[in-house]
Structures are given as structure tokens and as C-alpha cells.
Motif scaffolding. Sequence first.
Motif, PDB file in Angstrom:
ATOM      1  N   LEU A   7       0.838  -1.255   0.086  1.00  0.00           N
ATOM      2  CA  LEU A   7       0.017  -0.069  -0.003  1.00  0.00           C
ATOM      3  C   LEU A   7       0.730   1.310  -0.335  1.00  0.00           C
ATOM      4  N   PRO A   9       1.035   5.559   1.100  1.00  0.00           N
ATOM      5  CA  PRO A   9       0.282   6.551   1.679  1.00  0.00           C
ATOM      6  C   PRO A   9       0.020   7.727   1.028  1.00  0.00           C
ATOM      7  N   TRP A  52      -4.178   4.735   3.232  1.00  0.00           N
ATOM      8  CA  TRP A  52      -3.417   3.903   2.650  1.00  0.00           C
ATOM      9  C   TRP A  52      -4.341   3.238   1.515  1.00  0.00           C
ATOM     10  N   TRP A  77      -5.454   2.339  13.606  1.00  0.00           N
ATOM     11  CA  TRP A  77      -5.684   1.894  12.231  1.00  0.00           C
ATOM     12  C   TRP A  77      -7.152   1.226  11.849  1.00  0.00           C
ATOM     13  N   ALA A 221       0.137  -1.451   7.251  1.00  0.00           N
ATOM     14  CA  ALA A 221       0.130  -1.120   5.751  1.00  0.00           C
ATOM     15  C   ALA A 221       0.657  -2.617   4.951  1.00  0.00           C
TER      16      ALA A 221
END
Length: 236
Positions: A7, A9, A52, A77, A221
Motif C-alpha cells: 500500500l 500512503p 493507505w 488503524w 500497511a
Amino acid sequence: MQFFPPLQPATLIKRYKRFLADVITADGRELTLHCANTGAMTGCATPGDTVWYSTSDNLKRKYANSWELSETQSGHWICVNTLRANQVVREAIENDRIPELSGYSKLTAEVRYGAENSRIDLLLQADNRPNCYIEVKSVTLLQHGCGYFPDAVTLRGQKHLRELQAMAEQGQRTVLFFAVLHSGIETVAPAHHIDPRYAELLAQVQQNGVEVICYGAALSAEGIHLAKPLHLVSKQ
């Protein structure tokens, strides 16, 4: 479940039209992402949060990039891609990481069933035992230290509860599985204050044989995996 390719950001500008979000990438570009989550996303889409996103190589897609996770300014998260919940639960079952759902020899996804023309998320089967019908729900709403479901009135979710109860009355095993995809949630409760009818139905179907299983997830991530069982409380 691992993210591949990794992923990337970005910083959230805004989410709009339910399916779209504008972000600023790490190198300063403005980018529009597809958002698979059609819900309220309360607390999951605050401008300034870190987003993400994944990138698809499917040339037919209008928006190649998809919003997968939010990393909030308070350090939580959250998986905002609701499609991931079923994938994460399925992977955990296949790898025998959910003891409550072990011992089945066959797993099938998206099977038609019920009087209201539904599809069950996951169907487990084995010789000499009832089928196990599993409806998966993603929990991402954190309020007052508790995780709540749903985050908006859900007629579809109410239908799923009725279908599960009907199958339980026929002697099948039925499970409502709350996949908690928010790192700040430690307990789960029905959202009486948002959808009182759903909360009433949930209490009813539990009394009539529908099991409820809640698991929290480890999110980063790099990937997502179910990590630990959580408690369902009847908080109002």
C-alpha cells in the motif's frame, strides 16, 4: 491477508459521493481514490488522516487506486474497504485460526439461501454435522470506548438476521461474525442508538440459536489478520 503490491500512503482531503475520495500523495499529487465502503464511515474519514491505498493493474477500471486503510491522527488503524472483511475471515478459517469454526472440510462463499433471496457470506460443511452458515459484518465505529454495529440503519442487515434465524430453526448452525477492523475497539455492542430494530432483532435471534462470534484484527500497511476474540456486550 497481505497487501501486494504494498500500500501507498496519502493524506485525506475529503470523501464524497460515497464512492470517491480525494487525497494528496506523498510526492504532492492530488489523486482520486475509489472507496468500496458505502456506509457512514463515522470516525474513519477525517480530513488530514493518513490514507493507505492499493493500485490495480486492471485497465478497465476508471479509478485504479482503492482506499484500503485509514491511519487516524490519534494513532488508530481502520480497514475501510468492506470487501476485506470476508477475505480476512475466510483466510482465518482456512488456516484454522478460529477454534469455534474448526473441523469443517468444505468452505464455499456467496451461496444463495433463505426465503428472502439472500447470499450467505461463507458456508461450512462436513460429514455428519449440520451446515454452518456465516454472515460476516465489519465493525469500524468506535464511540465512547466501544465498537458498535451498524453505523447506519441497515434494512439489509435486518434481513440477514431473519435469514439466519430461519436456518437455525431448521436445525442448521448459524453464525453472525463481527470482524472488528479498528485497532481501538476492544468490545462490541449492537448500536441501539443508531438502529434500534437491528439491536432488537440481534437479541431475538441469539435467543433462537444464532451464535455471535467477535474477533479483533491486527492491521498495518503490510496486511490484516484476525488476532484475538472480543466480547459482545448488550450496551445501550
